[in-house]
Design an enzyme around this catalytic site. Structure first.
Site, PDB file in Angstrom:
ATOM      1  N   GLU A 354      79.655  27.511  31.853  1.00  0.00           N
ATOM      2  CA  GLU A 354      81.079  27.292  31.551  1.00  0.00           C
ATOM      3  C   GLU A 354      81.476  27.732  30.143  1.00  0.00           C
ATOM      4  O   GLU A 354      82.379  27.148  29.538  1.00  0.00           O
ATOM      5  CB  GLU A 354      81.450  25.826  31.768  1.00  0.00           C
ATOM      6  CG  GLU A 354      81.364  25.404  33.230  1.00  0.00           C
ATOM      7  CD  GLU A 354      81.920  24.017  33.504  1.00  0.00           C
ATOM      8  OE1 GLU A 354      81.995  23.214  32.568  1.00  0.00           O
ATOM      9  OE2 GLU A 354      82.276  23.758  34.667  1.00  0.00           O
ATOM     10  N   GLU A 426      79.666  25.021  41.199  1.00  0.00           N
ATOM     11  CA  GLU A 426      79.850  23.570  41.087  1.00  0.00           C
ATOM     12  C   GLU A 426      81.179  23.182  41.734  1.00  0.00           C
ATOM     13  O   GLU A 426      82.159  23.941  41.652  1.00  0.00           O
ATOM     14  CB  GLU A 426      79.897  23.116  39.613  1.00  0.00           C
ATOM     15  CG  GLU A 426      78.597  23.303  38.865  1.00  0.00           C
ATOM     16  CD  GLU A 426      78.661  22.795  37.425  1.00  0.00           C
ATOM     17  OE1 GLU A 426      79.398  21.830  37.162  1.00  0.00           O
ATOM     18  OE2 GLU A 426      77.990  23.399  36.576  1.00  0.00           O
TER      19      GLU A 426
HETATM   20  C1  GAL Z   1      80.885  20.727  34.817  1.00  0.00           C
HETATM   21  C2  GAL Z   1      79.614  21.044  34.037  1.00  0.00           C
HETATM   22  C3  GAL Z   1      78.467  20.159  34.453  1.00  0.00           C
HETATM   23  C4  GAL Z   1      78.897  18.741  34.552  1.00  0.00           C
HETATM   24  C5  GAL Z   1      80.018  18.683  35.527  1.00  0.00           C
HETATM   25  C6  GAL Z   1      80.462  17.287  35.821  1.00  0.00           C
HETATM   26  O1  GAL Z   1      81.999  21.160  34.153  1.00  0.00           O
HETATM   27  O2  GAL Z   1      79.251  22.365  34.252  1.00  0.00           O
HETATM   28  O3  GAL Z   1      77.425  20.279  33.530  1.00  0.00           O
HETATM   29  O4  GAL Z   1      79.297  18.295  33.311  1.00  0.00           O
HETATM   30  O5  GAL Z   1      81.110  19.396  35.014  1.00  0.00           O
HETATM   31  O6  GAL Z   1      81.266  17.306  36.954  1.00  0.00           O
END
Ligand code: GAL
Length: 768
Positions: A354, A426
């Site tokens: 990110e 994700e």
């Molecule tokens: C994302 C990040 C992850 C974790 C996640 C929580 O933005 O890449 O490491 O923090 O959010 O939902």
């Protein structure tokens, strides 16, 4: 020869200068892997390990090979190393191995190794510099070994093996020489020679279903190196991900490497346990978010056919400082060198998770990949559109799922990814944190959100698939999580106990499976309602019985979850065929049942006008008063007193019953203990197993609100890793048992005592 150096270390906090020349008096004796403290599972602060720590080891080295290298497989974060008083240097490890040439300093007897570990978060080293949503802990948390090799030895081997049987080898040798290779398929020698390019005829491919590995043995004079290699082709395209020419929709989860009590310092068997749990949990790919993970985990992924995406250390932040950037590139190089022989590794994660665009940094990292492994693709994970994508795959974190109605955005909206393969890396996570002890509706909603995002992602052929956030709850910094320093984003909790979301993923696998995501207890929901019951299963249909009475047959909800291999089955009728009222026709009965089911799910006060009219019409037609209607409703829906029932959910596949789940009023309670294995081998390191402890009722339902204390006792050369008294947490916990040294095989017993019963687990402990 490799000599493991993991037993009998001395450890103390601080950095006393005298540790370079003599063993410290008041040091604690410890074993590697080691974390600088044994922390509780919750409420740990990152402040606890911002300091200096001293590790010392006395050891002999009888091997007279001229080249000696100390290998530290993982030290968080950096360290100074002294051997027999000589400073060997300052080293940055974090998540990557460090190799130190000690040929000139080592003695045959009584060496003193002193390692000063600095666990502080250093702003010049990724992932640090800003905030990080995970804890790193501190210590020598992966194994240490001594390599004793001839002068001419193999520093590194890279094997590229394709589906057509072609092999290309490249070596880094300490001096010029010719390496002979032997390739074995099981016991059969299938190739022998010195060529770097050759072909294995009729090769047995490596795949998810059949992860076949060949043994490659490399010989240079006296030296021998062994690797396990899989033959497979991978391709990411705008039309998806292909393994050996076949399109495989990727279904995955992200994994952090930390465990309760251990932090990251879990030995081989627990690394394998996580991989096994994920593989049997129905997914086909795991991302080692957000750093390189244990070789034991990756080896296991090779062995069981679980695909992997790795990632360089980081979290959202890119340092401007030149040391930070140098370390980042160095980590990328070291990660590729560590991981490039893994068959399971389908892409390198070569962008800080990110992070924003930075063509200068990511251009350099791409050049490193082109030099070390040009063929394997890389992915860059971002959470925004219109990003420069120097990597071969556009990774996108889609957190747009703010309700059950919306999963992920259509791929065509991901601007910047045109012409590139896109993988959702994700979803979910912080959008809906869920604890094992949360009310049922929340645990169910978490599962359905995962089902919805996966269904949307797999319905859009432009996506290669989806990995959700995340596999296991994990410890985190003060800025994140639920205030307890845990992000409850896992589909399993921190002890690896499943939430309903884990059952959803497990139902995507092929092993027969059924979980009923409800206690089927009216008092568990508001107004004593009985919401729709979701079954996570890969069966063709579910038959529901109330006692012996058949209620109905229910099919997968393909309309709501068209993209997933096995949509959940929704039980929205708990009366069905049991409705028989004298004088009421079958057709009218069906309408009444529908209205009653609606009432039981939503309450009488929320009846729709159409239901009200139906009931009014029947009251008139059958000369009933409202109290009669209510009494009839209560007869079919309420299950108090005499009416208490046993619900039986039977799952059928190809006409055969493959699973059964029972739910009913819980009246008898017991503890259940399932060990991840039954033998511990006290070998190169201590060995460990996980005992899943669950409190269940007489139907085998885990009791999610149980928080009883349990006490753990052991007999034999074993020890509890963690406290001996713990509370159940959402109906369960994990008890970790570690081996101690033993000269002979020893039967051992773990007794887990609850408030009203106790369970025993019998183990065998073996010396190596
Ligand atoms: C994302 C990040 C992850 C974790 C996640 C929580 O933005 O890449 O490491 O923090 O959010 O939902």
């Amino acid at each position: 020869m490799n000599y493991p150096l993991n037993h009998g270390w001395s450890f103390s906090k601080g950095k006393p200068a005298e540790a370079q020349s003599a063993l410290l008096k008041n040091a604690e004796t410890i074993e590697i892997p080691h974390c600088v403290d044994m922390y509780p599972a919750q409420y740990i602060s990152e402040r606890a390990y911002q300091g200096d720590y001293t590790y010392q080891l006395r050891f002999d080295c009888k091997d007279d090979s001229p080249s000696k290298t100390l290998v530290f497989h993982g030290v968080m974060l950096q360290f100074d190393c002294y051997l027999n008083g000589t400073h060997l240097g300052h080293f940055i490890s974090g998540y990557l191995p460090v190799y130190i040439d000690v040929s000139e300093h080592i003695r045959p007897k009584n060496n003193l190794l002193c390692v000063y570990v600095d666990g502080r978060e250093d702003h010049e080293i990724p992932p640090f510099g800003k905030v990080v949503d995970y804890l790193t802990f501190a210590g020598i948390y992966r194994e240490v070994e001594l390599l004793c090799r001839p002068k001419a030895h193999i520093e590194d081997v890279f094997v590229q093996a394709s589906l057509n049987g072609k092999v290309n080898l490249s070596y880094a040798l300490s001096e010029e020489g010719e390496v002979r290779v032997e390739v074995h398929d099981g016991e059969t020698l299938v190739h022998e020679g010195k060529d770097k390019d050759f072909k294995i005829p009729n090769v047995h491919p490596w795949s998810i279903e059949d992860p076949h590995l060949y043994d490659f043995d490399f010989y240079l004079g006296q030296e021998h190196v062994h690797k396990r290699i899989g033959f497979r082709d991978i391709r990411f395209g705008v039309d998806g991900f292909f393994l050996n020419g076949k399109r495989v929709p990727l279904i995955g989860l992200n994994r952090h490497q930390t465990y309760p009590y251990f932090g990251p310092a879990a030995p081989k068997s627990l690394q394998q346990d996580d991989a096994d749990l994920l593989k049997s949990g129905g997914i086909n790919v795991v991302r080692t978010s957000h750093y390189p993970q244990s070789e034991h985990f990756l080896d296991r992924c090779d062995e069981i056919g679980l695909l992997v995406l790795d990632e360089i250390p980081g979290w959202q932040y890119i340092g401007k400082d030149k040391n930070w950037r140098r370390n980042c590139c160095d980590f990328a190089r070291r990660m590729i060198l560590k991981e490039r022989n893994h068959a399971s590794l389908i892409a390198y994660g070569l962008r800080i998770d990110e992070s924003g665009d930075d063509d200068e940094l990511y251009g350099k990292i791409q050049a490193i990949k082109a030099e070390l492994d040009p063929k394997r693709p890389s992915i860059g994970v971002r959470n925004f559109k219109d990003s420069h994508c120097l990597e071969q795959i556009y990774g996108y974190n889609d957190f747009s799922n703010d309700s059950l109605e919306h999963g992920v955005e259509p791929a065509k909206q991901i601007k910047g990814a045109e012409g590139k393969p896109i993988l959702i890396t994700e979803t979910n996570g912080h959008m809906f944190p869920t604890k094992t002890f949360d009310p049922t509706d929340r645990r169910l909603e978490q599962a359905l959100r995962h089902a919805k995002t996966l269904s949307d992602a797999l319905s859009d052929n432009r996506y290669c698939g989806e990995l959700s956030w995340c596999a296991f709850d994990y410890n985190t910094h003060k800025d994140f999580g639920s205030g307890d320093h845990i992000c409850h984003h896992g589909v399993y909790d921190i002890y690896r106990n499943p939430k309903y979301a884990a059952a959803f993923y497990k139902s995507q696998g092929e092993a027969p499976f059924l979980e009923v995501a409800s206690l089927v207890q009216p008092g568990d929901a508001n107004e004593a309602l009985m919401p729709k019951i979701y079954c996570f299963t890969n069966a063709d249909y579910v038959e529901l019985y109330k006692g012996d009475a058949h209620i109905g047959k229910f099919l997968p909800d393909k309309a709501s979850y068209p993209g997933v291999p096995h949509p959940p089955i929704v039980v929205d009728d708990i009366i069905g065929e049991t409705f028989h009222e004298k004088g009421i026709s079958e057709k009218d009965g069906k309408k009444i049942v529908e209205a009653f089911n609606y009432c039981s799910q939503n309450g009488f006060s929320r009846l729709r006008l159409s239901h009200k009219l139906t009931l009014a019409r029947f009251m008139a037609k059958y000369h009933m008063k409202f109290s009669d209607v209510y009494a009839t409703y209560a007869k079919y829906i309420q299950s108090w007193g005499e009416g208490s029932v046993l619900w039986r959910f039977l799952a059928y596949k190809d006409g055969k019953k493959v699973a059964e789940v029972r739910r009913g009023p819980s009246t008898e309670f017991h503890l259940e203990a399932i060990a991840s294995k039954d033998t511990l081998v006290h070998g190169d390191t201590f060995d460990c197993l996980r005992i899943q402890v669950l409190k269940k009722d007489q139907y085998g339902t885990t009791l999610p609100y149980a928080s009883d204390p349990i006490q753990i006792e052991t007999e034999g050369p074993i020890e509890v890793y963690g406290p001996n008294i713990v509370s159940l947490y959402g109906g369960g916990t994990a008890v970790y048992i570690r081996s101690k040294a033993t000269k002979a095989p020893k039967e051992s017993v773990v007794t887990i005592k609850g408030i009203s019963d106790s369970v025993e687990v019998r183990l065998l402990v073996l010396p190596q």
